[in-house]
Design an enzyme around this catalytic site. Sequence first.
Site, PDB file in Angstrom:
ATOM      1  N   GLU A 283     -57.511  15.545  10.810  1.00  0.00           N
ATOM      2  CA  GLU A 283     -56.226  14.954  10.481  1.00  0.00           C
ATOM      3  C   GLU A 283     -55.069  15.929  10.709  1.00  0.00           C
ATOM      4  O   GLU A 283     -55.122  17.072  10.256  1.00  0.00           O
ATOM      5  CB  GLU A 283     -56.245  14.477   9.013  1.00  0.00           C
ATOM      6  CG  GLU A 283     -54.958  13.842   8.536  1.00  0.00           C
ATOM      7  CD  GLU A 283     -54.517  12.664   9.387  1.00  0.00           C
ATOM      8  OE1 GLU A 283     -55.362  11.834   9.749  1.00  0.00           O
ATOM      9  OE2 GLU A 283     -53.311  12.592   9.716  1.00  0.00           O
TER      10      GLU A 283
ATOM     11  N   HIS B 204     -53.282  16.159   5.442  1.00  0.00           N
ATOM     12  CA  HIS B 204     -52.300  15.111   5.757  1.00  0.00           C
ATOM     13  C   HIS B 204     -51.016  15.449   5.018  1.00  0.00           C
ATOM     14  O   HIS B 204     -51.063  15.936   3.900  1.00  0.00           O
ATOM     15  CB  HIS B 204     -52.844  13.752   5.311  1.00  0.00           C
ATOM     16  CG  HIS B 204     -52.061  12.582   5.819  1.00  0.00           C
ATOM     17  ND1 HIS B 204     -50.759  12.338   5.447  1.00  0.00           N
ATOM     18  CD2 HIS B 204     -52.393  11.593   6.689  1.00  0.00           C
ATOM     19  CE1 HIS B 204     -50.339  11.257   6.064  1.00  0.00           C
ATOM     20  NE2 HIS B 204     -51.300  10.783   6.824  1.00  0.00           N
TER      21      HIS B 204
ATOM     22  N   THR C  76     -52.230   7.950  13.157  1.00  0.00           N
ATOM     23  CA  THR C  76     -53.686   8.059  13.057  1.00  0.00           C
ATOM     24  C   THR C  76     -54.395   6.885  13.731  1.00  0.00           C
ATOM     25  O   THR C  76     -55.358   7.067  14.484  1.00  0.00           O
ATOM     26  CB  THR C  76     -54.111   8.097  11.574  1.00  0.00           C
ATOM     27  OG1 THR C  76     -53.385   9.132  10.934  1.00  0.00           O
ATOM     28  CG2 THR C  76     -55.593   8.318  11.423  1.00  0.00           C
TER      29      THR C  76
ATOM     30  N   ASP D 240     -55.701  14.368  15.646  1.00  0.00           N
ATOM     31  CA  ASP D 240     -55.137  13.057  15.986  1.00  0.00           C
ATOM     32  C   ASP D 240     -53.672  13.109  16.407  1.00  0.00           C
ATOM     33  O   ASP D 240     -53.240  12.360  17.270  1.00  0.00           O
ATOM     34  CB  ASP D 240     -55.356  12.028  14.862  1.00  0.00           C
ATOM     35  CG  ASP D 240     -54.681  12.399  13.553  1.00  0.00           C
ATOM     36  OD1 ASP D 240     -54.367  13.587  13.344  1.00  0.00           O
ATOM     37  OD2 ASP D 240     -54.475  11.482  12.723  1.00  0.00           O
ATOM     38  N   HIS D 241     -52.891  14.007  15.793  1.00  0.00           N
ATOM     39  CA  HIS D 241     -51.461  14.114  16.131  1.00  0.00           C
ATOM     40  C   HIS D 241     -50.904  15.342  15.430  1.00  0.00           C
ATOM     41  O   HIS D 241     -51.619  16.020  14.701  1.00  0.00           O
ATOM     42  CB  HIS D 241     -50.702  12.851  15.724  1.00  0.00           C
ATOM     43  CG  HIS D 241     -50.944  12.439  14.295  1.00  0.00           C
ATOM     44  ND1 HIS D 241     -50.440  13.145  13.227  1.00  0.00           N
ATOM     45  CD2 HIS D 241     -51.692  11.441  13.767  1.00  0.00           C
ATOM     46  CE1 HIS D 241     -50.835  12.571  12.103  1.00  0.00           C
ATOM     47  NE2 HIS D 241     -51.612  11.546  12.394  1.00  0.00           N
TER      48      HIS D 241
END
Length: 698
Positions: free
Chosen positions: A260, A421, A304, A481-482
Site C-alpha cells: 500500500e 496508508h 488502490t 499501488d501508487h
Amino acid sequence: MKAKWNSLIKLTRTKLILALTAVLWLETLMVYYVDFRLGIEGPLQFIISMFNPLGFVLLILSLANFFVRKKSFTISLMVLFALETLLLVANVVYYREFSDFISINTMLSAQKFNGAMGKSIVTLISPHDAIYLLNLILIIGLPFFVKNNLVSTPIRLVSKVALTCLSAFLIILNLTISEMNRPQLLGRTFDQTYIVKYLGLNFYMAYNTASKVNEDAEKNKVTTIDIDSPLQEAAQVYAKPNKKYYGIARKKNVIIIHLESFQQFLINMKVNDQEVTPFLNSLYSDKNTVSFSNFFHEVGQGKTSDAENMLESGLFGLPTGSLFNKLGPTNTFQSAPAILKQKEGYTSAVFHGNVGSFYTRTKTYKSLGYNYFFDQGYFKQTEDSNVGFGLKDKLMLKESVKYLEKLQQPFYVKYITVTNHYPFDLPDEDNDGFVKPETSDNVINNYFLTAHYLDASLREFFDYLKESGLYDRSIVILYGDHYGISDDKNETLAPLLDKDPNEWDNFDNIQLQRVPFMIHMKGIAGRVDNEYGGEIDVLPTLLHLLGVNTKNYIQLGTDLLSKQHDGNVIFRNNGMINKKYTVTKKSDGSYNIYDNKTGELLDIDPTSDLYKKIAKKYEQERHLLDISDTINQKNLLRFYTPIGFKPVDPTDYDYENQVEQLDKINNTLGNSSTSMYSQNNNKSTVSMYKTDAPESTD
Ligand code: MN
C-alpha cells in the site's frame, strides 16, 4: 372516552406530515446506531448522521400535501409512509445478511434479494424490530385518524410549497456540510457506507438509481462500430512471450502482495543511518528476484482500486472515480482469477484488513471470479488491532494463514496491506525502535515509520512461507499501488532524497511515481531490470510466466519480459515516460519534453521531426486510455468471449460462511485434497507463523 381523545388532538396536514416524519427520522437513527455499522467518527460526522434522514423523509412525505382532496391526501400519505418504512426495514434485513445496502441492481436482480429473504427469517430478526409494528398501526390507523382529527380548513398553496422548500433546503445543507467534511464524496465514492453515513438511505437510493440509469444509457449506446473497432484495436496490443520465461512458474501458487502507497524511493533508502525497509531491500537484489527499477503506477482517482483493476483485468481505470465502484458489480471481465481457474485449475482468494464494502470489493471480486474474499470481518478484532484503514498488517498476514492453508493448490491469492496508508498512523507499541526523519511535515515523517512496519510484516510472512514449505511452490509478486507522498509535499520530502527543494519541478514529481515491482521465485535468474513499464503491463507478464497464452485476451499492456515490450508508460492523469523522455501535455495542446538523463526541459522546435515523433507516440499511448474507457464504459467485453473462456457468473460466489465452504471441499476431496492443511495430515500450520506483534497471543 374515545370522543374526548379525538377532540383533544386536532392536527393540520402539515403537522401530521411532520409527526410522521419524526417517527421515520427516529427509527432511521435507531437503525444507524443499532443495525448498521457506519463507522461514524467525531462530532461533525455524528451531527451529520443525526440530521441526514430528516430532509429526504420530509421531502417525500410532504408530496402528499399537493393532493387537494382529503381522500387523495390520505391515500398518498399512507403509500409514501409505507414505502419509506419498507425501504428502512428491507435495508435492515438485507444489511444483516450482506453488510450492505439495497441498491437498484439488487432490486432488479431479484435472485440475490430472494437469497436473503429465503434464509431462515428468524436469524434475520431482532427484538427491537417490534418498533416497526408501530408503523403498521400508523398506516392502518391513518384513515380513521384523518377522519376524526384532521382540521378541515384547506391548506394554502404557500404552506405546501414552503414545507417542500424547507425539506429541499435541508437536503442541500446536508450535502454542503458533508462535502466540507469529506470532499468529493460523490465524485470519488470509496464506499457506499459513506453515502449512507453522510447523506442517508433515501439519498443513497436516489443517487444509486441515477448512476445506474446513466451507466445503462452509456452501455446501451452501442453500435457495431463501437463494438468492433475498440476491441480490434485493443487486440493488436500484444508482445510475444520471452521463451526464457514462458511457463517457468506453471502451476505454482501465485501470491500477490499489494504494498500500500509504497514508492520506489524507499528501496535502499536510509534514514538516520537506518535502512527503512531492510527486508524488501534484500528481496530487491536477491538472486531469486527479477526487480524493476523503472516501473510506474498508472492510477487515477480510483487509486488502490485502479491498481487492482489494471493488474487483474488488463484494462485501465476510469478518467474519473473508481471503476470498481462504478462498474465493478455489473461489467463483464476476463481477469486473472477467472483465466487461471479455467486454464490451470487455480483457486483464488483475497485477504484484506478493511471492510469488504470499501471500493465495492465484495461485489467486484465476484465479477472478477474470485472464489473467496476474506475481509476485516474474517479477522479477530480487538481494541487495538486496527489502525487507520483496518487491521494491522502483521495481524492480517498472520491470521490469514488459517484460511490460506485450506485453499486447494495451486492458488492465486492477493494480500492487500493497509497499514502504510495515509495518514500513516502507527501506535508506539508497533515501532521496533525505528527513528523517523524530522521534516516539517509529520505525514512525511510517519510514512517512513509505517513503511518500515510493512517491511517487518513481510519478513514474518516470508519466514512462514519458508517454514511451511509454501515458498518452494510459489511465485511471489510484490508491487506498490501508487504514491504515498502527494506532489504538494514533494518539496518538503526533497532534502531526504538529496534533492534541492528550490529546483524541484514537475519532472521530479513524475520520477517519484516509480513504485516497486518484483517477481520473486526460487530458481528465477534474478537481476534488476531497467526496462520501463507500468501497472498495465503486469497481467500479460504474469500470465506468460504461468504459461498462459494471452493472444486472445483484451489486455492493454505488454509483457515486461518480452523483447517486444512497449516501454512507453502512459499516466492516467497527464504525462508519458519512456527510456529517454518524460513528456507532459500542456493545456494549449503542445508538449513539455524533458530529457531523462539531465532532467532538463528540452527546447525542441515543434516543427522538428523529433518533436513530431514524440508527439505522435504520446497520442498513440493516450489513445489506449480512450480505447480502455470505451470498452469499460460500454461494457464491450460482454460482446467478446475469448475462445475457450467461459464468462464469469458472479452469483456463483458467496463470501459468507467461507470457512464452511472450504472445510466441505477439503472433506469431500479427502485424499485428493491439495490444500496445505490436507497435505499436513489435517493439521494446521498456523503455529509455524511467528510474529512479534504485541496483540498476537498465540
Ligand atoms: Mn492504495
